[in-house]
Design a protein around this motif. Structure first.
Motif, mmCIF file in Angstrom:
data_model
loop_
_atom_site.group_PDB
_atom_site.id
_atom_site.type_symbol
_atom_site.label_atom_id
_atom_site.label_comp_id
_atom_site.label_asym_id
_atom_site.label_seq_id
_atom_site.Cartn_x
_atom_site.Cartn_y
_atom_site.Cartn_z
ATOM 1 N N ILE A 2 0.670 -1.194 -0.110
ATOM 2 C CA ILE A 2 -0.262 0.158 0.420
ATOM 3 C C ILE A 2 1.152 1.070 0.141
ATOM 4 O O ILE A 2 2.110 1.285 0.948
ATOM 5 C CB ILE A 2 -0.953 0.160 1.112
ATOM 6 C CG1 ILE A 2 -2.250 -1.660 1.265
ATOM 7 C CG2 ILE A 2 -1.520 1.266 1.136
ATOM 8 C CD1 ILE A 2 -2.784 -1.572 2.181
ATOM 9 N N ARG A 3 0.208 1.960 -1.339
ATOM 10 C CA ARG A 3 1.411 3.139 -1.836
ATOM 11 C C ARG A 3 0.924 4.439 -1.020
ATOM 12 O O ARG A 3 -0.361 4.708 -0.917
ATOM 13 C CB ARG A 3 2.080 3.694 -2.463
ATOM 14 C CG ARG A 3 3.078 2.473 -3.526
ATOM 15 C CD ARG A 3 2.736 1.967 -4.794
ATOM 16 N NE ARG A 3 1.086 1.775 -5.160
ATOM 17 C CZ ARG A 3 0.854 1.173 -6.319
ATOM 18 N NH1 ARG A 3 1.567 1.372 -7.285
ATOM 19 N NH2 ARG A 3 -0.816 1.198 -7.093
ATOM 20 N N ILE A 4 1.323 5.007 0.190
ATOM 21 C CA ILE A 4 0.874 6.332 1.091
ATOM 22 C C ILE A 4 1.980 7.502 0.704
ATOM 23 O O ILE A 4 2.849 7.405 0.772
ATOM 24 C CB ILE A 4 1.227 6.562 2.989
ATOM 25 C CG1 ILE A 4 0.216 4.129 3.134
ATOM 26 C CG2 ILE A 4 0.615 6.806 3.348
ATOM 27 C CD1 ILE A 4 0.693 4.396 4.148
ATOM 28 N N ALA A 5 1.103 8.917 0.442
ATOM 29 C CA ALA A 5 1.596 10.018 0.753
ATOM 30 C C ALA A 5 1.486 11.349 2.085
ATOM 31 O O ALA A 5 -0.032 10.128 1.654
ATOM 32 C CB ALA A 5 1.251 10.572 -0.474
ATOM 33 N N ASP A 41 1.293 18.212 -6.476
ATOM 34 C CA ASP A 41 1.481 18.071 -7.908
ATOM 35 C C ASP A 41 2.426 16.759 -8.198
ATOM 36 O O ASP A 41 2.436 16.121 -9.445
ATOM 37 C CB ASP A 41 3.486 19.081 -7.915
ATOM 38 C CG ASP A 41 2.673 20.909 -8.408
ATOM 39 O OD1 ASP A 41 1.552 20.779 -9.036
ATOM 40 O OD2 ASP A 41 2.830 21.450 -7.684
ATOM 41 N N TYR A 42 2.518 15.945 -7.274
ATOM 42 C CA TYR A 42 3.394 14.786 -6.801
ATOM 43 C C TYR A 42 2.988 13.749 -7.780
ATOM 44 O O TYR A 42 3.225 13.359 -8.299
ATOM 45 C CB TYR A 42 3.990 14.184 -5.456
ATOM 46 C CG TYR A 42 4.648 12.797 -4.987
ATOM 47 C CD1 TYR A 42 5.939 12.889 -5.637
ATOM 48 C CD2 TYR A 42 3.322 12.120 -4.530
ATOM 49 C CE1 TYR A 42 6.100 11.796 -5.455
ATOM 50 C CE2 TYR A 42 4.349 10.595 -4.419
ATOM 51 C CZ TYR A 42 5.383 10.612 -5.020
ATOM 52 O OH TYR A 42 6.384 9.559 -4.638
ATOM 53 N N LEU A 43 1.556 14.134 -7.174
ATOM 54 C CA LEU A 43 0.092 12.906 -7.610
ATOM 55 C C LEU A 43 0.083 12.991 -9.546
ATOM 56 O O LEU A 43 -0.175 12.030 -10.295
ATOM 57 C CB LEU A 43 -0.766 13.501 -7.299
ATOM 58 C CG LEU A 43 -1.263 12.567 -5.596
ATOM 59 C CD1 LEU A 43 -2.543 12.984 -4.774
ATOM 60 C CD2 LEU A 43 -0.303 11.206 -4.538
ATOM 61 N N LYS A 44 0.951 13.626 -9.651
ATOM 62 C CA LYS A 44 0.352 13.902 -10.747
ATOM 63 C C LYS A 44 1.916 12.778 -12.413
ATOM 64 O O LYS A 44 1.120 12.396 -13.194
ATOM 65 C CB LYS A 44 1.199 15.301 -12.834
ATOM 66 C CG LYS A 44 0.240 16.608 -11.586
ATOM 67 C CD LYS A 44 1.003 18.465 -11.712
ATOM 68 C CE LYS A 44 -0.373 18.911 -11.614
ATOM 69 N NZ LYS A 44 -0.188 20.550 -11.777
ATOM 70 N N ILE A 66 -8.320 17.548 -1.036
ATOM 71 C CA ILE A 66 -9.245 17.026 -1.584
ATOM 72 C C ILE A 66 -10.168 16.404 -2.216
ATOM 73 O O ILE A 66 -10.280 16.016 -3.604
ATOM 74 C CB ILE A 66 -10.914 17.196 0.015
ATOM 75 C CG1 ILE A 66 -10.062 16.268 1.586
ATOM 76 C CG2 ILE A 66 -11.526 15.441 -0.150
ATOM 77 C CD1 ILE A 66 -10.746 17.036 2.743
ATOM 78 N N GLU A 67 -9.948 17.932 -2.919
ATOM 79 C CA GLU A 67 -10.999 18.603 -4.046
ATOM 80 C C GLU A 67 -10.194 18.451 -5.026
ATOM 81 O O GLU A 67 -11.110 18.144 -6.249
ATOM 82 C CB GLU A 67 -11.030 20.288 -3.680
ATOM 83 C CG GLU A 67 -12.963 20.813 -4.403
ATOM 84 C CD GLU A 67 -12.902 22.479 -3.522
ATOM 85 O OE1 GLU A 67 -13.701 22.672 -3.994
ATOM 86 O OE2 GLU A 67 -12.227 23.045 -3.140
ATOM 87 N N LYS A 68 -9.099 18.570 -5.166
ATOM 88 C CA LYS A 68 -8.275 18.551 -6.532
ATOM 89 C C LYS A 68 -7.953 17.137 -6.510
ATOM 90 O O LYS A 68 -8.422 16.318 -7.745
ATOM 91 C CB LYS A 68 -6.687 19.012 -6.058
ATOM 92 C CG LYS A 68 -6.539 20.508 -6.462
ATOM 93 C CD LYS A 68 -5.251 21.159 -6.361
ATOM 94 C CE LYS A 68 -5.437 22.567 -7.032
ATOM 95 N NZ LYS A 68 -5.975 23.150 -7.883
ATOM 96 N N ILE A 69 -8.114 15.962 -5.510
ATOM 97 C CA ILE A 69 -7.788 15.020 -6.002
ATOM 98 C C ILE A 69 -9.089 14.058 -6.242
ATOM 99 O O ILE A 69 -9.312 13.131 -7.065
ATOM 100 C CB ILE A 69 -7.038 13.477 -4.524
ATOM 101 C CG1 ILE A 69 -5.689 14.475 -4.315
ATOM 102 C CG2 ILE A 69 -7.372 12.306 -4.720
ATOM 103 C CD1 ILE A 69 -5.259 13.439 -2.648
ATOM 104 N N LYS A 70 -10.097 14.997 -5.727
ATOM 105 C CA LYS A 70 -11.652 13.904 -6.323
ATOM 106 C C LYS A 70 -11.908 14.326 -7.413
ATOM 107 O O LYS A 70 -12.806 13.365 -7.828
ATOM 108 C CB LYS A 70 -12.280 14.337 -5.158
ATOM 109 C CG LYS A 70 -12.192 13.540 -4.037
ATOM 110 C CD LYS A 70 -12.296 12.595 -3.421
ATOM 111 C CE LYS A 70 -11.661 11.673 -2.594
ATOM 112 N NZ LYS A 70 -11.169 9.923 -2.665
ATOM 113 N N PHE A 74 -10.028 8.317 -10.789
ATOM 114 C CA PHE A 74 -9.327 7.097 -10.185
ATOM 115 C C PHE A 74 -7.938 8.000 -9.744
ATOM 116 O O PHE A 74 -6.230 6.784 -9.410
ATOM 117 C CB PHE A 74 -8.414 6.535 -11.578
ATOM 118 C CG PHE A 74 -9.680 5.870 -12.653
ATOM 119 C CD1 PHE A 74 -10.240 5.079 -11.825
ATOM 120 C CD2 PHE A 74 -9.713 6.986 -13.341
ATOM 121 C CE1 PHE A 74 -11.281 4.606 -12.721
ATOM 122 C CE2 PHE A 74 -11.144 6.236 -14.318
ATOM 123 C CZ PHE A 74 -11.540 4.736 -14.281
ATOM 124 N N GLY A 75 -8.240 8.839 -8.488
ATOM 125 C CA GLY A 75 -6.943 9.050 -8.170
ATOM 126 C C GLY A 75 -7.070 8.259 -6.509
ATOM 127 O O GLY A 75 -7.816 7.672 -6.321
#
Length: 208
Positions: A2-5, A41-44, A66-70, A74-75
């Motif tokens: 499970i990869r976590i940030a 930015d990292y999640l890109k 939350i807003e940007k990820i959602k 498939f975030g």
């Protein structure tokens, strides 16, 4: 794995959290970020399963995270870690799409179980559960220490002693039945019992 940030501007807390999580064989903390924007930015370019985010951060706060990820279908799943048991903040996080909300002073096992619950789609979002995380446990601390029981496991033992079944315990603690069953298996293993009857007998033998 499970990869976590993690996004939290309190460095000591974030590093302590990283160490705690990496004690789990199936957890890998990829990065820690001091603000939400660096995380986003990292999640890109990175593949992450779970994001743990504080709410109060510079540049981009937890609500923005939350807003940007959602916005992505498939975030990663988002677990909010907050110092405040504020219902308004909780509801705002849920409204924006947070998958779970935990208090920073929760039992560490609560976080580990929540991460698994969220990924398996069985986490129950309930503000009463958040409030219960803040309540100190007064249930036989010496017994907990001896058998390495978590606060949640102690609560479940107490409810079993009172005659409650898994479904009733799940409702009382705002957990899924599957989570209660997992806790029960761990309790049986730690106390070296094989059934509910053996567990109750052990509780009474030890006058708990």
């Amino acid at each position: 794995m499970i990869r976590i940030a993690i996004a939290d501007d309190h460095t000591l807390f974030a590093k302590g959290l990283k160490g705690l999580l990496e004690e789990q064989e199936d957890f890998q903390v990829l990065q820690i970020f001091p603000n939400g924007q660096e995380l986003v930015d990292y999640l890109k370019t990175a593949t992450v399963d779970i994001v743990l985010t504080d709410l109060n951060m510079p540049v981009l706060d937890g609500f923005g995270v939350i807003e940007k990820i959602k916005k992505k279908k498939f975030g990663p799943k988002v677990v909010v870690l907050s110092m405040y048991d504020d219902e308004k903040m909780y509801k705002e996080c849920v409204k924006k799409g947070a998958d779970a909300f935990l208090l920073k002073d929760s039992d560490p096992d609560e976080l580990v179980f929540t991460i698994h619950e969220v990924l398996e789609g069985r986490h129950v979002l309930n503000f009463d559960r958040v409030l219960k995380q803040a309540n100190p446990s007064s249930f036989f601390d010496a017994f907990r220490e001896k058998y390495k029981l978590s606060k949640r496991e102690s609560e479940i033992i107490h409810l079993i002693k009172e005659g409650n079944m898994n479904k009733e315990i799940a409702e009382m603690l705002s957990l899924s039945i599957q989570t209660v069953e997992t806790h029960r298996k761990n309790i049986h293993q730690k106390l070296q019992v094989n059934s509910r009857i053996e567990l109750i007998n052990k509780i009474h033998e030890m006058n708990l």
